[in-house]
Write an enzyme that holds these catalytic residues in place. Structure first.
Site, PDB file in Angstrom:
ATOM      1  N   PHE A  63    -134.963  39.647 -52.694  1.00 15.22           N
ATOM      2  CA  PHE A  63    -134.821  40.479 -53.901  1.00 15.22           C
ATOM      3  C   PHE A  63    -134.024  40.315 -55.363  1.00 15.22           C
ATOM      4  CE2 PHE A  63    -137.332  44.715 -52.346  1.00 15.22           C
ATOM      5  CZ  PHE A  63    -137.728  43.870 -51.628  1.00 15.22           C
ATOM      6  N   LYS A  92    -102.234  53.918 -49.937  1.00 16.99           N
ATOM      7  CA  LYS A  92    -102.992  54.385 -50.846  1.00 16.99           C
ATOM      8  C   LYS A  92    -102.790  54.198 -51.773  1.00 16.99           C
ATOM      9  CE  LYS A  92    -104.699  58.417 -53.747  1.00 16.99           C
ATOM     10  NZ  LYS A  92    -104.494  59.673 -54.148  1.00 16.99           N
ATOM     11  N   ASN A 129    -122.271  51.117 -55.652  1.00 15.87           N
ATOM     12  CA  ASN A 129    -123.604  50.621 -56.682  1.00 15.87           C
ATOM     13  C   ASN A 129    -124.030  51.929 -56.199  1.00 15.87           C
ATOM     14  OD1 ASN A 129    -125.306  50.020 -55.256  1.00 15.87           O
ATOM     15  ND2 ASN A 129    -124.010  47.567 -55.150  1.00 15.87           N
ATOM     16  N   ASP A 166    -122.935  34.880 -50.608  1.00 18.85           N
ATOM     17  CA  ASP A 166    -124.022  34.937 -50.059  1.00 18.85           C
ATOM     18  C   ASP A 166    -125.109  35.401 -49.213  1.00 18.85           C
ATOM     19  OD1 ASP A 166    -126.973  35.051 -51.440  1.00 18.85           O
ATOM     20  OD2 ASP A 166    -126.689  34.592 -53.489  1.00 18.85           O
ATOM     21  N   ILE A 167    -125.468  36.135 -48.604  1.00 21.82           N
ATOM     22  CA  ILE A 167    -125.780  36.532 -47.232  1.00 21.82           C
ATOM     23  C   ILE A 167    -127.601  35.489 -47.420  1.00 21.82           C
ATOM     24  CG2 ILE A 167    -126.224  38.067 -45.362  1.00 21.82           C
ATOM     25  CD1 ILE A 167    -124.422  40.316 -46.826  1.00 21.82           C
TER      26      ILE A 167
HETATM   27  O1  C5P Z   1    -127.697  37.352 -56.854  1.00 23.35           O
HETATM   28  P1  C5P Z   1    -128.975  38.575 -56.276  1.00 23.35           P
HETATM   29  O2  C5P Z   1    -127.961  39.657 -56.301  1.00 23.35           O
HETATM   30  O3  C5P Z   1    -129.184  39.415 -57.670  1.00 23.35           O
HETATM   31  O4  C5P Z   1    -130.044  38.655 -55.554  1.00 23.35           O
HETATM   32  C1  C5P Z   1    -130.292  39.351 -54.986  1.00 23.35           C
HETATM   33  C2  C5P Z   1    -130.580  39.314 -53.886  1.00 23.35           C
HETATM   34  O5  C5P Z   1    -130.158  38.710 -52.683  1.00 23.35           O
HETATM   35  C3  C5P Z   1    -131.274  40.059 -53.070  1.00 23.35           C
HETATM   36  O6  C5P Z   1    -132.153  39.813 -51.857  1.00 23.35           O
HETATM   37  C4  C5P Z   1    -130.037  40.871 -51.879  1.00 23.35           C
HETATM   38  O7  C5P Z   1    -130.458  41.158 -50.854  1.00 23.35           O
HETATM   39  C5  C5P Z   1    -129.835  38.430 -52.342  1.00 23.35           C
HETATM   40  N1  C5P Z   1    -127.965  38.906 -51.577  1.00 23.35           N
HETATM   41  C6  C5P Z   1    -127.400  39.125 -50.560  1.00 23.35           C
HETATM   42  N2  C5P Z   1    -126.146  38.808 -50.678  1.00 23.35           N
HETATM   43  C7  C5P Z   1    -125.170  38.488 -52.087  1.00 23.35           C
HETATM   44  C8  C5P Z   1    -126.121  38.609 -52.635  1.00 23.35           C
HETATM   45  C9  C5P Z   1    -127.339  39.029 -52.416  1.00 23.35           C
HETATM   46  O8  C5P Z   1    -127.977  39.013 -49.639  1.00 23.35           O
HETATM   47  N3  C5P Z   1    -124.012  38.412 -51.824  1.00 23.35           N
END
Ligand code: C5P
Length: 403
Positions: free
Chosen positions: A327, A290, A212, A308-309
């Site tokens: 964020f 590849k 991204n 989702d960390i």
């Molecule tokens: O759900 P979204 O991606 O909009 O959430 C954004 C927030 O969640 C940011 O703080 C991002 O660093 C964190 N995040 C995360 N792991 C993910 C997706 C988002 O820590 N897989």
């Protein structure tokens, strides 16, 4: 307030250069360390020997001074300070700063740094009021450069008006005010703060990946601001465009899974700031060689959801950080969506911003954020990403009870 603060003092050419000796004396009296840099023209007004004697440090003068390059590169020199003060700032140096020139040591340092800068202009009143100078000053103010003066008064050239450099004690006050606003340098001393930053790269095969556009600028600025407040910063970053700040404990990762592993390994910590743009999905079963292009056949990629960390760390029962900040980059209904996100993820604060293309925030140097906490919603003025970072770092220090 100035105890142990390192100030890089750039002295440019002008009759007011003699006042920089008094400025150095007053800064040192207050415990600051002053590293002087002189332009060629300034040496016509005040001698490097007296500046060096007053500062008790070597004067840096030449961009191509190989000895000093060996001792300390100009990039490092520009970043080693807590604040850069340009006093006096001539019309010429202000123009160079506004135009991004780098043809001598002073202008190169100013271009190479992300350290805050305070400028004390000094020039003839017509030079100061000239449209070109005023335009340049506006540019610099827009870039979050701070100004002190100029004052009105008698000029060395016999005229009277606006253009005299602020008095050394006024400059000292402006410097003190700057540090006061920054908060005490040790507000986060001894605190472990983890910051995630940058994008993640999710491999498709050994040579291709999904990425991204996150540059890592805001995450790096936050880590730097936390370091400036004395925190031990663990910086877990994906492949970002922006260099990690000096002084962090750097952990470089590529994928979301690696980022999660690194973050979990670094627990416990006092606060965790999740500024990374983590990919939502990864490709499952990535082949070890590849993927070949076969005529008429399109590869089919199967995706799996990434962990989702932010949510994982927010919901830890054991060793949850005291403060977890997420964020939310939104393009519509920013506050409503971010408020929901805060509840859904279980974090303490959400820093929300509108990343619609017309805001120019994504990939730009400025940010306009709204901070959402249990106390409510706080809209911040649009400012540089480093100013957002400093304000956020101060809030973190307050929340951890050390500010
Ligand atoms: O759900 P979204 O991606 O909009 O959430 C954004 C927030 O969640 C940011 O703080 C991002 O660093 C964190 N995040 C995360 N792991 C993910 C997706 C988002 O820590 N897989």
């Amino acid at each position: 307030m100035l105890e142990e603060r390192r100030i890089l003092l750039i002295i440019s050419g002008g009759i007011a250069a003699f006042k920089s000796l008094d400025l150095i004396r007053r800064l040192r009296e207050r415990g600051a360390m002053v590293t002087p840099v002189m332009t060629k023209a300034s040496a016509e007004f005040v001698t490097p020997l007296s500046v060096s004697a007053m500062a008790g440090e070597k004067v840096f003068q030449d961009l191509f001074d190989l000895t000093s390059e060996a001792e300390m590169g100009h990039i490092e020199l520009s970043r080693s300070a807590d604040l850069i003060v340009v006093a006096p700032a001539s019309a010429d140096l202000i123009a160079k700063m506004a135009g991004g020139h780098a043809n001598d040591l002073a202008s190169t340092l100013l271009l190479a740094t992300d350290t805050p800068v305070l400028v004390a202009p000094a020039m003839n009143l017509r030079m100061w009021s000239h449209a070109a100078t005023q335009r340049n000053v506006t540019y610099l103010k827009d870039d979050s450069i701070n100004f002190v003066g100029p004052n009105e008064g008698d000029m060395a050239c016999g005229e009277f008006g606006l253009g005299r450099m602020a008095e050394p004690l006024e400059i000292v006050t402006a410097i003190e005010e700057y540090f006061m606003a920054m908060g005490p340098a040790n507000a986060l001393a001894g605190r472990r703060v983890l910051v995630t930053s940058g994008p993640t790269h999710e491999p498709i095969d050994p040579v291709r990946y999904i990425a991204n556009r996150s540059s890592g600028a805001q995450g790096s600025a936050i880590a730097k601001a936390l370091i400036e407040l004395g925190a031990d910063v663990i910086f877990v970053t994906g492949p970002a465009d922006v260099q990690p700040p000096i002084g962090v404990h750097l952990i470089e990762v590529e994928t979301a899974i690696q980022m999660l592993e690194a973050v979990e390994k670094e627990m416990p910590c006092d606060a965790a700031i999740f500024a990374a743009a983590v990919a939502d999905w990864r490709v499952v079963d990535t082949p070890s060689s590849k993927i070949k292009k076969v005529n008429g056949q399109l590869p089919v990629l199967e995706f799996a959801e990434n962990p989702d960390i932010l949510a994982r760390i927010s919901n830890r029962t054991k060793t949850r950080p005291d403060l977890v900040v997420g964020f939310a980059a939104e393009t519509e209904d920013v506050i409503e969506n971010a408020t929901k996100k805060r509840a859904r993820k279980g974090c303490d604060w959400i820093v929300a911003n509108d990343v619609s293309p017309e805001t120019g925030i994504m990939g730009g140097s400025e940010n306009a954020v709204t901070l959402i906490t249990s106390q409510g919603v706080q809209g911040w003025d649009r400012m540089s990403k480093s100013a957002v970072a400093r304000q956020l770092a101060m809030k973190i220090a307050n929340a951890l009870g050390r500010a």
